[in-house]
Design a protein around this motif. Structure first.
Motif, short mmCIF file in Angstrom:
data_model
loop_
_atom_site.label_atom_id
_atom_site.label_comp_id
_atom_site.label_asym_id
_atom_site.label_seq_id
_atom_site.Cartn_x
_atom_site.Cartn_y
_atom_site.Cartn_z
N VAL A 20 -10.29 13.12 45.78
CA VAL A 20 -11.26 14.20 45.72
C VAL A 20 -12.65 13.63 45.88
O VAL A 20 -12.88 12.42 45.78
N ALA A 21 -13.60 14.51 46.14
CA ALA A 21 -14.97 14.05 46.34
C ALA A 21 -15.54 13.48 45.04
O ALA A 21 -16.16 12.42 45.03
N GLY A 22 -15.34 14.18 43.94
CA GLY A 22 -15.87 13.70 42.68
C GLY A 22 -14.91 13.97 41.54
O GLY A 22 -14.19 14.97 41.55
N GLN A 23 -14.91 13.08 40.55
CA GLN A 23 -14.00 13.25 39.42
C GLN A 23 -14.68 12.70 38.18
O GLN A 23 -15.14 11.54 38.17
N THR A 24 -14.75 13.54 37.15
CA THR A 24 -15.40 13.12 35.91
C THR A 24 -14.40 13.11 34.77
O THR A 24 -13.40 13.82 34.79
N ALA A 25 -14.68 12.28 33.76
CA ALA A 25 -13.83 12.18 32.57
C ALA A 25 -14.61 12.66 31.37
O ALA A 25 -15.84 12.50 31.30
N TYR A 26 -13.88 13.27 30.42
CA TYR A 26 -14.50 13.80 29.21
C TYR A 26 -13.77 13.25 27.98
O TYR A 26 -12.58 12.97 28.03
N ARG A 27 -14.54 13.12 26.89
CA ARG A 27 -13.98 12.64 25.62
C ARG A 27 -13.76 13.84 24.71
O ARG A 27 -14.66 14.67 24.53
#
Length: 387
Positions: A20-27
């Protein structure tokens, strides 16, 4: 007596599974979730498919013929990768301003994959109630790229040390194709019908996720070969005006025909093994009863044992399921065409079983498959209104 058709199929896919173009992670926190980091920041090209095709059909009394040819061109997209380290919680468009720059080792050009896809079939009406047929067709499967990109990104140093670039993996990926043949017959006199079928298929360049000891991980590779052959039988009988019996059974020997190469001088011994998540035997038996406005169907299903890995080490036992479906026709309301109450009792005897095996591309590494339990005894009620 012939009918000809010619056409051109084009498809342009912008949004697709990874990369994918962008991928973020969350806590995850006690009050919700908070931003952790950007895992991936890419620009990804489009997946473009082009396929001109021709098809012809002919009817000669009781004899019918069809045949055609398609040329498929499918491209794997180009990828430009950017460093995501230290990029804050901003939008995708703004994230590039915070990036330290491109990661050239993770960039690729697009790679075109092509295949010729012929098909033809013959059928003959032996009588008004019996038809014989034979069919051939070549199918294709578009290869996965997301998992391949992710594994390379997470093991870039190991790949680079062996002189393997991401572009090399992009270029070596192939379209999976299969040659499929089935021969069968169908008899139907209005009360009783039966349809036996024999089938054979050979799969070329099957994509598998094989463990490479030189890299120290498994990744998608195109090159496995497999063969499927077997038989199917389906039948139905209207035993009484109010009772219909039906059933079907199939046998499928779907096995690898050669070992899977995992490195220059190593391979996995899988020849003769059943392909993951493919039962050899499947069957169903059922009966439908109708009485005035009431309809009830009981259905029994059997799924044979399966494996979760290509080496056939992870065994999944067979299971038996019984479902009960009931419906009652109500008087029309609001001038509608149909109104009925339904009650579905699924897994009537609360069988414990594995319903879905997720073995991505026949992953060969132990523990790589995910197993999902089937639903327990489930009761669903509803009302259907058609206008």
């Amino acid at each position: 007596p012939f009918k000809f058709k010619a056409g051109f199929w084009h498809q342009d896919i912008t949004v697709y599974p990874p990369p994918v173009a962008g991928q973020t992670a969350y806590r995850i926190t006690s009050t919700g979730y908070v931003f952790k980091a950007w895992n991936m920041l890419n620009e990804v090209g489009e997946r473009i498919f082009n396929a001109p095709y021709v098809q012809a059909n002919g009817d000669f009394g009781k004899f019918h013929a069809t045949g055609g040819l398609k040329y498929l061109s499918a491209n794997m997209p180009w990828v430009k990768s950017f460093s995501a380290k230290g990029v804050p919680d901003v939008s995708y468009d703004d994230a590039f301003a915070y990036s330290a720059g491109q990661l050239p080792a993770r960039n690729t050009n697009s790679a075109e994959k092509t295949a010729w896809l012929p098909n033809f079939g013959l059928s003959y009406d032996l009588t008004d109630t019996l038809t014989l047929r034979a069919m051939y067709g070549r199918n294709y499967a578009y290869p996965l790229q997301g998992p391949l990109y992710s594994v390379y990104a997470n093991n870039q140093a190991a790949f680079t040390a062996k002189g393997i670039t991401l572009q090399h993996l992009w270029n070596e990926t192939k379209l999976e194709t299969s040659d499929n043949i089935d021969v069968g017959a169908r008899y139907n006199n209005g009360t009783f019908s039966v349809a036996p079928t024999l089938f054979y298929a050979y799969f070329h360049d099957k994509q598998v996720s094989a463990y490479d000891p030189a890299i120290g991980t498994s990744y998608l590779q195109s090159g496995a070969e497999a063969r499927s052959y077997g038989a199917e039988l389906e039948a139905s009988w209207r035993a009484r005006p109010w009772l219909t019996l039906f059933g079907a059974a199939s046998y499928n020997s779907f096995q690898f025909t050669k070992n899977i190469r995992t490195a220059l001088n190593s391979s996995l011994d899988v020849t003769g093994n059943q392909v993951p998540d493919v039962p050899q035997w499947m069957a169903k038996l059922g009966a439908t009863v109708t009485y005035e406005k009431f309809t009830g169907t009981v259905l029994y299903r059997y799924i044979d044992s399966r494996y979760g890995d290509a080496q056939n080490n992870e065994y999944v036992r067979p299971y038996n399921i019984v479902d009960l479906n009931l419906s009652y026709d109500l008087p029309p309301i609001f001038h509608n065409n149909e109104c009925k109450l339904t009650l579905d009792i699924l897994n009537l005897f609360d069988e414990r079983y594995i319903a879905i095996i997720r073995a991505p591309s026949d992953d060969t590494q132990s523990g790589s498959a995910s197993y999902y339990p089937g639903a327990p005894l489930t009761v669903v009620g509803g009302i259907t209104v058609k206008f």
